[in-house]
Design a protein around this motif. Structure first.
Motif, PDB file in Angstrom:
ATOM      1  N   GLY A  55       0.787  -1.227   0.000  1.00  0.00           N
ATOM      2  CA  GLY A  55       0.000   0.000   0.000  1.00  0.00           C
ATOM      3  C   GLY A  55       0.819   1.278   0.000  1.00  0.00           C
ATOM      4  O   GLY A  55       0.264   2.369   0.000  1.00  0.00           O
ATOM      5  N   GLN A  56       2.139   1.170  -0.001  1.00  0.00           N
ATOM      6  CA  GLN A  56       3.007   2.344   0.060  1.00  0.00           C
ATOM      7  C   GLN A  56       3.727   2.568  -1.279  1.00  0.00           C
ATOM      8  O   GLN A  56       3.802   1.674  -2.106  1.00  0.00           O
ATOM      9  N   GLU A  57       4.270   3.746  -1.446  1.00  0.00           N
ATOM     10  CA  GLU A  57       5.013   4.072  -2.663  1.00  0.00           C
ATOM     11  C   GLU A  57       6.374   3.369  -2.663  1.00  0.00           C
ATOM     12  O   GLU A  57       7.098   3.405  -1.681  1.00  0.00           O
ATOM     13  N   GLU A  58       6.672   2.735  -3.778  1.00  0.00           N
ATOM     14  CA  GLU A  58       7.959   2.081  -4.004  1.00  0.00           C
ATOM     15  C   GLU A  58       8.726   2.876  -5.043  1.00  0.00           C
ATOM     16  O   GLU A  58       8.141   3.439  -5.966  1.00  0.00           O
ATOM     17  N   THR A  59      10.037   2.886  -4.910  1.00  0.00           N
ATOM     18  CA  THR A  59      10.903   3.484  -5.920  1.00  0.00           C
ATOM     19  C   THR A  59      11.706   2.355  -6.544  1.00  0.00           C
ATOM     20  O   THR A  59      12.358   1.585  -5.837  1.00  0.00           O
ATOM     21  N   PHE A  60      11.637   2.247  -7.861  1.00  0.00           N
ATOM     22  CA  PHE A  60      12.363   1.224  -8.597  1.00  0.00           C
ATOM     23  C   PHE A  60      13.463   1.883  -9.413  1.00  0.00           C
ATOM     24  O   PHE A  60      13.179   2.748 -10.251  1.00  0.00           O
ATOM     25  N   ASP A  61      14.706   1.510  -9.156  1.00  0.00           N
ATOM     26  CA  ASP A  61      15.842   1.938  -9.972  1.00  0.00           C
ATOM     27  C   ASP A  61      16.097   0.811 -10.960  1.00  0.00           C
ATOM     28  O   ASP A  61      16.421  -0.303 -10.565  1.00  0.00           O
ATOM     29  N   ILE A  62      15.932   1.118 -12.239  1.00  0.00           N
ATOM     30  CA  ILE A  62      15.974   0.099 -13.295  1.00  0.00           C
ATOM     31  C   ILE A  62      17.107   0.434 -14.250  1.00  0.00           C
ATOM     32  O   ILE A  62      17.179   1.554 -14.764  1.00  0.00           O
ATOM     33  N   LYS A  63      17.985  -0.553 -14.500  1.00  0.00           N
ATOM     34  CA  LYS A  63      19.100  -0.376 -15.425  1.00  0.00           C
ATOM     35  C   LYS A  63      19.203  -1.607 -16.304  1.00  0.00           C
ATOM     36  O   LYS A  63      18.879  -2.710 -15.888  1.00  0.00           O
ATOM     37  N   GLY A  64      19.697  -1.382 -17.505  1.00  0.00           N
ATOM     38  CA  GLY A  64      19.918  -2.513 -18.390  1.00  0.00           C
ATOM     39  C   GLY A  64      20.577  -2.080 -19.674  1.00  0.00           C
ATOM     40  O   GLY A  64      20.488  -0.924 -20.078  1.00  0.00           O
ATOM     41  N   THR A  65      21.250  -3.015 -20.294  1.00  0.00           N
ATOM     42  CA  THR A  65      21.854  -2.795 -21.603  1.00  0.00           C
ATOM     43  C   THR A  65      21.133  -3.730 -22.565  1.00  0.00           C
ATOM     44  O   THR A  65      21.320  -4.950 -22.509  1.00  0.00           O
ATOM     45  N   LEU A  66      20.284  -3.160 -23.395  1.00  0.00           N
ATOM     46  CA  LEU A  66      19.453  -3.959 -24.277  1.00  0.00           C
ATOM     47  C   LEU A  66      20.174  -4.329 -25.564  1.00  0.00           C
ATOM     48  O   LEU A  66      21.104  -3.640 -25.979  1.00  0.00           O
ATOM     49  N   LYS A  67      19.717  -5.410 -26.181  1.00  0.00           N
ATOM     50  CA  LYS A  67      20.295  -5.880 -27.441  1.00  0.00           C
ATOM     51  C   LYS A  67      19.602  -5.256 -28.641  1.00  0.00           C
ATOM     52  O   LYS A  67      20.022  -5.459 -29.770  1.00  0.00           O
ATOM     53  N   ASN A  68      18.524  -4.507 -28.391  1.00  0.00           N
ATOM     54  CA  ASN A  68      17.775  -3.827 -29.445  1.00  0.00           C
ATOM     55  C   ASN A  68      17.671  -2.343 -29.118  1.00  0.00           C
ATOM     56  O   ASN A  68      17.738  -1.963 -27.948  1.00  0.00           O
ATOM     57  N   ASP A  69      17.473  -1.518 -30.142  1.00  0.00           N
ATOM     58  CA  ASP A  69      17.253  -0.090 -29.927  1.00  0.00           C
ATOM     59  C   ASP A  69      15.939   0.123 -29.183  1.00  0.00           C
ATOM     60  O   ASP A  69      14.975  -0.627 -29.377  1.00  0.00           O
ATOM     61  N   ILE A  70      15.896   1.146 -28.337  1.00  0.00           N
ATOM     62  CA  ILE A  70      14.643   1.596 -27.730  1.00  0.00           C
ATOM     63  C   ILE A  70      14.187   2.786 -28.561  1.00  0.00           C
ATOM     64  O   ILE A  70      14.941   3.751 -28.746  1.00  0.00           O
ATOM     65  N   ILE A  71      12.967   2.690 -29.068  1.00  0.00           N
ATOM     66  CA  ILE A  71      12.434   3.746 -29.933  1.00  0.00           C
ATOM     67  C   ILE A  71      11.105   4.253 -29.376  1.00  0.00           C
ATOM     68  O   ILE A  71      10.541   3.657 -28.448  1.00  0.00           O
ATOM     69  N   THR A  72      10.596   5.340 -29.947  1.00  0.00           N
ATOM     70  CA  THR A  72       9.316   5.896 -29.525  1.00  0.00           C
ATOM     71  C   THR A  72       8.241   4.820 -29.600  1.00  0.00           C
ATOM     72  O   THR A  72       8.143   4.099 -30.585  1.00  0.00           O
ATOM     73  N   GLY A  73       7.470   4.710 -28.540  1.00  0.00           N
ATOM     74  CA  GLY A  73       6.412   3.706 -28.469  1.00  0.00           C
ATOM     75  C   GLY A  73       6.799   2.483 -27.666  1.00  0.00           C
ATOM     76  O   GLY A  73       5.934   1.678 -27.304  1.00  0.00           O
ATOM     77  N   ASP A  74       8.087   2.300 -27.364  1.00  0.00           N
ATOM     78  CA  ASP A  74       8.497   1.176 -26.527  1.00  0.00           C
ATOM     79  C   ASP A  74       8.045   1.457 -25.097  1.00  0.00           C
ATOM     80  O   ASP A  74       8.155   2.583 -24.609  1.00  0.00           O
TER      81      ASP A  74
END
Length: 173
Positions: A55-74
């Motif tokens: 029921g409380q606010e969580e903060t997620f720190d997310i990191k990664g090196t993807l094998k594909n480009d991230i583009i608009t709409g991802d």
């Protein structure tokens, strides 16, 4: 008499040392989701507070090196998933990665992607016996979506392989 004194001294010293030693904090682990496609990767996820507070606010720190480009709409999604019923618990957080502040798209494959997202965890009364916190990145819209990255923390399962094989971890997006 001196043996009793020595024994008591050693006993108290041992109890003091054990009591004073800090307990090792277990950090929640977010391994890659099972059955990821070959081009999809796991993400490095840290959540605060850990363990999460229902029921409380969580903060997620997310990191990664993807094998594909991230583009608009991802899309980046965070959800609590009921493992037995195979659906989200509460509303998932879904954001267009390229609309995040400070993100310039496209993000080329091999470049480290990093973001911090806040999400309110479901309340304790909403959580089933076994559930997962899933962090996923996908390209496209269902049913033609492609998983780019996925990691999940499993809770309440009796053994690690208790995740249903047919659970679509990124289908909640």
């Amino acid at each position: 008499m001196s043996r009793i004194f020595i024994f008591a001294f050693v006993l108290f010293a041992t109890l003091f040392a054990v009591n004073a030693a800090p307990l090792e904090k277990r950090e929640t682990s977010f391994p890659p989701c099972p059955d990821l496609p070959p081009d999809a990767v796991g993400l490095d996820v840290k959540m605060t507070p850990d363990p999460f507070a229902p029921g409380q606010e969580e903060t997620f720190d997310i990191k990664g090196t993807l094998k594909n480009d991230i583009i608009t709409g991802d899309l980046l999604g965070i959800a609590f998933i009921n493992l037995a019923e195979k659906h989200p618990v509460g509303g998932p957080l879904i954001v267009d990665i390229c609309s995040l502040p400070g993100v310039t798209c496209p993000i080329k494959a091999g470049t480290t992607f990093s973001t911090t997202q806040k999400y309110i965890a479901p309340g304790a009364e909403e959580l089933p016996k076994s559930y997962a916190i899933v962090i996923a990145i996908e390209h496209g819209n269902p049913p033609d979506s492609v998983a780019l990255a996925c990691s999940a923390a499993i809770f309440g399962a009796s053994e690690p392989p208790a995740v249903p094989a047919d659970l679509d971890f990124w289908g909640f997006l």
